[in-house]
Design an enzyme around this catalytic site. Structure first.
Site: not given
Lengths: 428, 428
Positions: A14, A107, A134, A203, A207
């Site tokens: 993507t 990340k 981030v 996840d 960050k």
């Protein structure tokens, strides 16, 4: 400096497609803004035959990202493979070793290996940039590293996982259970292959670890981030928080305390009328606080082709314009080793529990809190049935350690139906 | 590049004191982040004897800002004098001619002379930066110029005059008239010496003109900004907008249309639940929209010692780190001459008027709208007394030109008690 800047793009999912589209569509705009053209010379991905809806024929193809990273006709290696190890790490290391600049959206890679990679890049005279890692399209890395460079940063906060924010706001707006909305998010393709990365806070924790490093001049230390996911948040929590003027958010907070660096990614209550409380759906928000600037709030899309590709291009343009910053805003070799502190700054807490419906049950709970010096601001007992009584308590400011001790003591009273849910009420 | 960067600061008012405080307090932090020390070598202001609460004895003093700008021991001339002409302009020109880099917080100077100054600076190999000139501590110049450089910018919007936002939100929260809150703002020292700069939209218009130049790659053209102040906004407007779920904001909008560049600074209605609608008190908000990134919202303090000084330091750090960008993001000599377009993108409008209380009055008003092809979405007639009838109309999407024609026709009907107030309802 009018020679083209030549990109090699590894990973054409993507985000990769988004980057290629921008370079193709805005060639003139980019050349005007950078003072030189930006070109893609080579790409790599696992499957060459798949139609990605974008022209690739004009670029050299490498099956192997490491080979791409070493090509002589690549100035900037753009890593969009993902994953904290394996081909992404090998290729970034190869690019650095070959004297390339690197732009990545990864990340996990940086949260685990950012210190070593930054030191390697800086040692080799290359730059390693990661705006897209981030909060997607939100330019929080640049703002923190550059715009707030005259500030001592006092706190950074963020809602940085759009999937979790979607789940939490959708539960409230549709009155659905966690499980129902989790399934919905899964059907919509919002969840990572391993959903714990999202709902477990991992996840977003990656960050936060990166933001904390820039904010406080410390080495990236993902292990020091206290992680708590949203899996135990019930529709009852959502509704009762709303009754009291709060919303539940998976909120990351990092702040330097006298005890050391406190970093936590956990569900919190925030005032419904605050910018964080108002954040709906899969959006992200980053809040940066400095001693001079006060509070800066940044809001935008935290994922998706366009926003993430926009952030990748921000780094590419930076390099094209000759701006060469250390990865974390100052030389990586000089970053301090953080002293992780227990997440223990005092705050009011929301405490939801189900008690056995028997005389004196509430008194026992209150006594457990009192024994730890925790006083009660508000308490409500809700309608109940079948011998159990839902109870909601909002404490005055308390230390998390004291609260945990009180909850442990409650377990010994034999009046709890289940383990209490404790949520920090964050002062935002 | 480890030699100190030497600043000469002209103008030691609120912002100048803030900059000096940061340089003194954060010497080590700045040196670590920039890779070199930042020093102040000389300052100038009108009154040498005044106690400003900050150490100045270690700096050379110049009575004349032009002399300061030419000093051999100044690398960066920091202009904090203000005003679109006079000593600020003379000193900035002198600094550029002497080969210095320039950092300024002066929106009026740049709105009127930015093109010439940018061309002069770029011709001399200097940089001219102005983060603090737009929206105080909010890093909108850097975000627009750098973070969104991969985007075609589609629209920029902003609430960029904190005094006006204070007045409008205070009218609503306290239920006070415009005149009462204007007096309050004056007593609090929120107003410029010439308050028309604030409430007439001029100050915010300067800022919009600068944002538009970067966003669309066009020469700064303050004259092309359609300005409308908040002086005619009544507590009735505030209350009636709120009844319908809107808030009144002095909102700047710039967008490129097929007809040319449309730029307007005017009171608008925005949804009360939107980030712009939620903005309270003297805060600022800048909304940037790009074809890839979607919408980015930036919120923070638009004025004050700390926030504005933080923005000045952002520019100083940029120069200290060796980042050298053209003033408006691409060479000034190549900026296009904007083709200003009438502010005429279709939108719904809010229309408040007081009619004479006589049969057929409303029909005549409706006929005037109908004759211009403007259809009515909602209409309310409020309680009235003394022979006059307050009426509120929300139109479907209309062109401003058609609405103005309808309002002109209404004047000929002899049913209006006073000139109608027409406010655009902005799609934010």
């Amino acid at each position: 400096m009018t020679s083209p800047l030549r990109l090699g793009i590894a990973g054409i999912g993507t985000v990769g497609v988004g980057v290629i589209r921008i370079v193709q569509r805005h060639a003139d705009l980019l050349a005007a803004r950078c003072g030189r053209p930006i070109q893609i010379t080579a790409v790599s991905a696992r499957d060459r035959s798949r139609d990605r809806g974008v022209r690739l024929g004009e670029y050299a193809w490498e099956d192997d990202a490491v080979a791409l990273a070493r090509r002589d006709d690549v100035d900037v290696f753009v890593e969009l493979i993902g994953g904290d190890d394996g081909p992404a790490k090998a290729a970034v290391e190869a690019a650095i070793a070959a004297g390339k600049d690197v732009v990545t959206a990864n990340k996990a890679l940086l949260a685990h290996h950012g210190q070593a990679l930054a030191e390697a890049a800086e040692g080799a005279g290359g730059v390693l940039r990661f705006e897209a890692a981030v909060a997607g399209g939100i330019p929080c890395i640049k703002v923190l590293t550059e715009s707030l460079a005259g500030n001592e940063i006092t706190r950074v906060m963020g809602v940085m996982n759009g999937t979790c924010n979607y789940i939490l706001t959708r539960m409230e707006s549709a009155g659905l259970t966690y499980d129902a909305v989790f399934q919905e998010a899964s059907d919509l393709g919002y969840l990572e292959a391993d959903p714990t990365l999202d709902v477990g806070g991992i996840d977003a924790g990656h960050k936060l670890a990166l933001l904390a490093s820039i904010a406080f001049g410390t080495k990236v230390d993902f292990g020091a981030v206290k992680l708590e996911g949203i899996e135990r948040i019930s529709i009852d929590d959502i509704n009762r928080a709303a009754d009291m003027g709060f919303r539940v958010k998976l909120l990351g907070v990092a702040q330097m305390t006298g005890r050391g660096l406190e970093a936590r990614m956990q569900p919190c209550l925030v005032p419904a009328a605050s910018p964080l409380g108002q954040l709906e759906g899969p959006m992200n928000m980053v809040v940066l606080e400095g001693d001079s600037v006060g509070q800066i709030v940044l809001r935008g899309a935290g994922a998706g082709e366009g926003p993430t590709a926009s952030a990748v291009m921000s780094d590419v343009v930076e390099i094209a314009r000759g701006q060469r910053l250390p990865t974390f805003g100052q030389p990586a070799s000089g970053l301090a080793t953080p002293r992780p502190a227990e997440a223990n700054t005092p705050a009011p807490y929301y405490l939801r529990m189900v008690l056995k419906d028997r005389p004196g049950a509430l008194a026992k709970i209150a006594a457990c809190l009192g024994a730890e010096g925790i006083s009660i601001d508000r308490m409500r007992q809700y309608d109940h049935a079948e011998g159990s009584a839902p109870v909601l308590i909002v404490t005055h400011k308390a230390m998390r350690s004291g609260l945990d001790a009180a909850i442990a003591a409650m377990a010994g009273t034999d009046v709890l139906e289940s383990e209490p849910v404790a949520l920090r009420i964050e002062d935002v």
